[in-house]
Design a protein around this motif. Structure first.
Motif, PDB file in Angstrom:
ATOM      1  N   GLN A 170      26.695  30.340  42.889  1.00 40.03           N
ATOM      2  CA  GLN A 170      26.972  28.973  43.307  1.00 40.03           C
ATOM      3  C   GLN A 170      26.799  28.830  44.815  1.00 40.03           C
TER       4      GLN A 170
ATOM      5  N   HIS B 185      42.705  32.294  51.916  1.00 42.81           N
ATOM      6  CA  HIS B 185      42.130  31.667  50.717  1.00 42.81           C
ATOM      7  C   HIS B 185      41.942  30.169  50.926  1.00 42.81           C
TER       8      HIS B 185
ATOM      9  N   TYR C  95      26.464  35.892  43.921  1.00 40.78           N
ATOM     10  CA  TYR C  95      27.029  34.600  44.320  1.00 40.78           C
ATOM     11  C   TYR C  95      26.108  33.480  43.807  1.00 40.78           C
TER      12      TYR C  95
ATOM     13  N   ARG D  38      30.664  30.757  51.427  1.00 38.71           N
ATOM     14  CA  ARG D  38      31.924  31.407  51.777  1.00 38.71           C
ATOM     15  C   ARG D  38      31.815  32.927  51.835  1.00 38.71           C
ATOM     16  N   LYS D  39      30.951  33.509  51.026  1.00 38.85           N
ATOM     17  CA  LYS D  39      30.832  34.967  50.986  1.00 38.85           C
ATOM     18  C   LYS D  39      29.580  35.495  51.690  1.00 38.85           C
TER      19      LYS D  39
ATOM     20  N   THR E 176      29.995  29.335  46.916  1.00 34.63           N
ATOM     21  CA  THR E 176      30.355  30.762  46.982  1.00 34.63           C
ATOM     22  C   THR E 176      29.425  31.502  47.938  1.00 34.63           C
TER      23      THR E 176
END
Length: 500
Positions: free
Chosen positions: A309, A244, A307, A315-316, A312
């Motif tokens: 944003q 995380h 997603y 990261r994803k 995000t």
């Protein structure tokens, strides 16, 4: 007329295979040190048993098959293809003894996935696996990324002219230095230097995120070995989700890209020729294909609205894309999310990225960017021949460490290897469909296995059919060695049966 192999062929193959096994035995001693450091008695015994078995086989082969003859091309290729199968079996022994695998086939799947730097895993209860067994899972990725033969050339074999035949058989056709032994040692020098720096960066990040110093640096070492060698193993079952941490993800992206770069390019950067980064055809095409495949995935993700944003999406979305393109297989989403949350377009973008891979003479698998560049240049040359006057002299060239003029031989080789990979992707897809999995999921998992990536959409688990496990083992083996040495082994076996 096909000639049956001679007894001397078998002796030479056996002798050098024995040397590879003895070289592999040295690496099995490292988890023993980890086990002693963490006071893990039973895991330490598991590795001592594996070392004893490997030593027995290695010494027997060296004594029974002793020869002063050097390897020819056929023998070198066969030694390489067999050494990876032997490493799979010997490396599986301590993992099987750990009790964290359903069957010995599952441990063979795990070790082939490790050595081939794939990252698909069948381990059970990973969060409670011992430090020594967990370290071994990541160490075999570090060994496999550089190459099993590279280990022997660097630390065990003093030198012989047949070394280059084995080096090429392990899907490395570019020498960095004139001597292949020195090339192997330079590859290890680069890897160990980055290992120290990467472990420090990841370890410090882990401490800042609340991990104990011992766990932080242990995780840092394991994550680096898998990231730089573009494998996907992690010490925890949640993969990169466990941490995380945005900083952890950014550091691993940098490490993954370093692992996907040609070792020859590393050499030129180290020796001060940094302009090569911008001139080289591989880096230019790698950047272009990353942008194209990410655009495909991003458009698909935008359609889903999952997603919204930018951070995000990075990261994803981008993280999965760069992980797939470099052949690493780290995930910041759960496998089932590829099917449940992503749409077909975004998944297709990841499949394209996995299929292409990174640079030649790197730790990545798949088709590789240089071959894509050569095929593109050949297509461009043919278009010019059609469009320009017949008398026009057409010369196509590109920059890869030096100026290279396009010739038929590298074009033919690039096309053949590309076709082999496409066939391997398709073969695994058909097997997945045969066992009842949907087309897109089967294609995703097959491409991941054959391209040595390790991203999973959920097919790879301990309950999947044994036939599919064997298929993926073959795909990982064939994809990592890039077919030639395996074709030679198949021809050798055919000659042994039908030859005269």
């Amino acid at each position: 007329m096909i000639l049956k192999p001679r007894l001397q062929d078998l002796k030479i193959i056996g002798f050098y295979l024995g040397k590879i096994i003895l070289g592999l035995t040295l690496t099995l001693s490292l988890p023993v040190l980890i086990g002693l450091a963490f006071h893990e008695i039973n895991p330490t015994l598991d590795f001592l048993i594996a070392i004893e078995i490997a030593l027995i086989f290695g010494i027997i082969l060296n004594r029974l098959c002793f020869t002063k003859d050097d390897l020819n091309w056929m023998q070198g290729m066969i030694v390489v293809s067999l050494s990876w199968l032997v490493a799979m079996v010997l490396g599986a022994i301590p993992l099987y003894l750990s009790g964290h695998y359903k069957s010995f086939l599952d441990t063979c799947f795990e070790t082939m996935s490790g050595f081939a730097t794939t990252g698909l895993t069948l381990v059970q209860n990973l969060d409670h696996l011992s430090y020594s067994h967990n370290f071994w899972r990541h160490l075999i990725m570090f060994i496999g990324g550089q190459g099993i033969v590279i280990v022997a050339l660097s630390f065990f074999i003093k030198g012989f002219s047949g070394a280059f035949k084995m080096y090429v058989g392990e899907a490395r056709d570019e020498k960095i230095l004139p001597n292949v032994i020195h090339t192997a040692r330079f590859i290890w020098l680069v890897s160990i230097t980055y290992f120290i720096l990467g472990t420090l960066a990841l370890g410090i990040t882990g401490i800042l995120n609340g991990m104990t110093s011992v766990n932080a640096f242990f995780h840092g070492a394991c994550i680096f070995m898998a990231a730089f060698d573009t494998g996907g193993f992690t010490p925890q079952s949640q993969n990169m989700l466990y941490y995380h941490s945005l900083s952890f993800e950014i550091i691993t992206v940098v490490i993954m890209i370093l692992g996907a770069i040609n070792f020859r390019l590393h050499y030129h950067i180290w020796t001060g020729n940094r302009r090569e980064i911008f001139k080289n055809i591989e880096t230019g095409i790698l950047f272009t294909t990353i942008m194209i495949t990410f655009s495909i995935a991003a458009i698909g993700l935008t359609q889903t609205g999952i997603y919204p944003q930018a951070l995000t999406l990075f990261r994803k979305g981008f993280y999965q894309l760069i992980s797939g393109h470099t052949g690493t297989g780290y995930q910041t989403i759960y496998p089932v999310q590829f099917i449940n949350d992503w749409n077909a377009l975004s998944v297709t973008g990841i499949i394209y990225a996995m299929a292409l891979g990174g640079a030649v003479c790197s730790t990545t698998g798949a088709i590789k960017i240089l071959r894509i560049g050569i095929i593109f240049k050949a297509l461009k040359e043919d278009l010019k021949r059609i469009m320009l006057p017949e008398r026009a002299v057409i010369v196509e060239k590109f920059h890869h460490i030096k100026k290279v003029f396009l010739e038929d031989k590298p074009v033919r080789a690039a096309l053949l290897i590309t076709l082999c990979y496409l066939g391997l992707y398709g073969f695994g897809t058909l097997v997945g469909i045969f066992y009842g999995y949907p087309f897109l999921e089967s294609l995703f998992e097959s491409t991941s296995a054959a391209a040595n990536v390790g991203l999973s959409c959920g097919i790879t688990n301990i309950t999947m059919p044994a036939g599919l496990k064997l298929t993926y083992i073959f795909q990982m083996w064939a994809g990592r060695l890039e077919f030639m040495s395996i074709f030679v082994l198949i021809g050798f076996l055919a000659a042994a049966i039908k030859g005269k």
